[in-house]
Design an enzyme around this catalytic site. Structure first.
Site, mmCIF file in Angstrom:
data_model
loop_
_atom_site.group_PDB
_atom_site.id
_atom_site.type_symbol
_atom_site.label_atom_id
_atom_site.label_comp_id
_atom_site.label_asym_id
_atom_site.label_seq_id
_atom_site.Cartn_x
_atom_site.Cartn_y
_atom_site.Cartn_z
ATOM 1 N N LYS A 231 -6.853 32.792 0.639
ATOM 2 C CA LYS A 231 -6.314 33.142 1.949
ATOM 3 C C LYS A 231 -4.993 33.901 1.805
ATOM 4 C CE LYS A 231 -3.804 31.213 5.209
ATOM 5 N NZ LYS A 231 -3.130 30.105 5.814
ATOM 6 N N ASP B 132 -8.288 31.206 8.169
ATOM 7 C CA ASP B 132 -7.445 30.025 8.315
ATOM 8 C C ASP B 132 -8.153 29.079 9.287
ATOM 9 O OD1 ASP B 132 -7.124 31.110 10.810
ATOM 10 O OD2 ASP B 132 -4.937 31.000 10.816
#
Ligand code: SF4
Length: 217
Positions: A119, A137
């Site tokens: 991420k 997320d």
């Protein structure tokens, strides 16, 4: 891309015509640090601690020489500060040793740095170097599942792969921010504001909660 996918892009463009990163930074190094610090906390709380942190440690060379006990007081308010202080120093040392203090423009190289996962590398790659990605997320995962783009059991990597396959590459960075904003401001984890959402007709979550309410009444 199906009509419903185009409609989603159009809807998010109307809702959030100028999406962008809410974190404050001025260099790729500061961006990487800010994104790492934002794990499990809000961007607003990160923005409160980074001015003092970046003033004291403006680059990887400076931060690599710091002790954990130097960093902790500066980031104490954001939680997980001990682990995050250690990660910032480990990351800075690795940047100095492997990349002459610069953030590499390659996501694979970024992911080999301590504390940098998929991420973080996707977000930093997109913001700093314009590398297309839809970083997943908690908001992106929730919205994707509710809208049927992903299964409940999908991992963030699986969700990312599905979204990136469906939506054109030139939309990825923008869409990433827009879904995060949509998750924060409309499609909350608890009590999403479905009454003001235009996606009810295709939303699994809405259909499920409506049928539960129907059975109760
Ligand atoms: S209808 Fe409700 S749950 Fe579904 S996407 Fe919209 S806000 Fe989220």
């Amino acid at each position: 891309m199906k009509t419903t996918d185009r409609e989603l892009l159009d809807y998010l463009n109307r809702l959030f015509p100028e999406p962008g990163c809410a974190l404050h930074f001025s260099t790729p190094f500061e961006c990487l640090c800010a994104v790492m610090l934002s794990a499990q906390t809000t961007d607003a709380s990160v923005n409160k601690v980074t001015p003092a942190l970046f003033a004291a440690y403006p680059d990887a060379f400076a931060l690599a020489k710091a002790e954990v006990s130097d960093i902790e007081p500066l980031i104490r308010s954001i939680g997980l500060y001990h682990a995050k202080a250690k990660n910032l120093i480990g990351l800075s040392k690795a940047l100095v040793e492997r990349h002459n203090g610069e953030v590499p423009e390659d996501k694979e190289a970024m992911r080999k740095l301590p504390g940098v996962g998929v991420k973080t590398s996707n977000v930093v790659g997109a913001i700093c170097f314009g590398i297309p990605a839809i970083a997943v997320d908690t908001h992106v995962a929730r919205v994707s599942k509710r809208l049927g783009y992903a299964k409940e059991s999908d991992t963030p990597e699986q969700i990312e792969a599905k979204l990136e396959k469906i939506f054109p590459e030139e939309e990825h960075i923008r869409l990433h921010y827009q879904i995060i904003l949509f998750g924060r401001e409309v499609c909350h984890a608890v009590r999403p504001e479905c009454e003001r959402c235009e996606l009810t007709a295709r939303c699994r979550h809405y259909k499920k909660s409506s049928s539960i309410k129907g059975k109760k009444s």
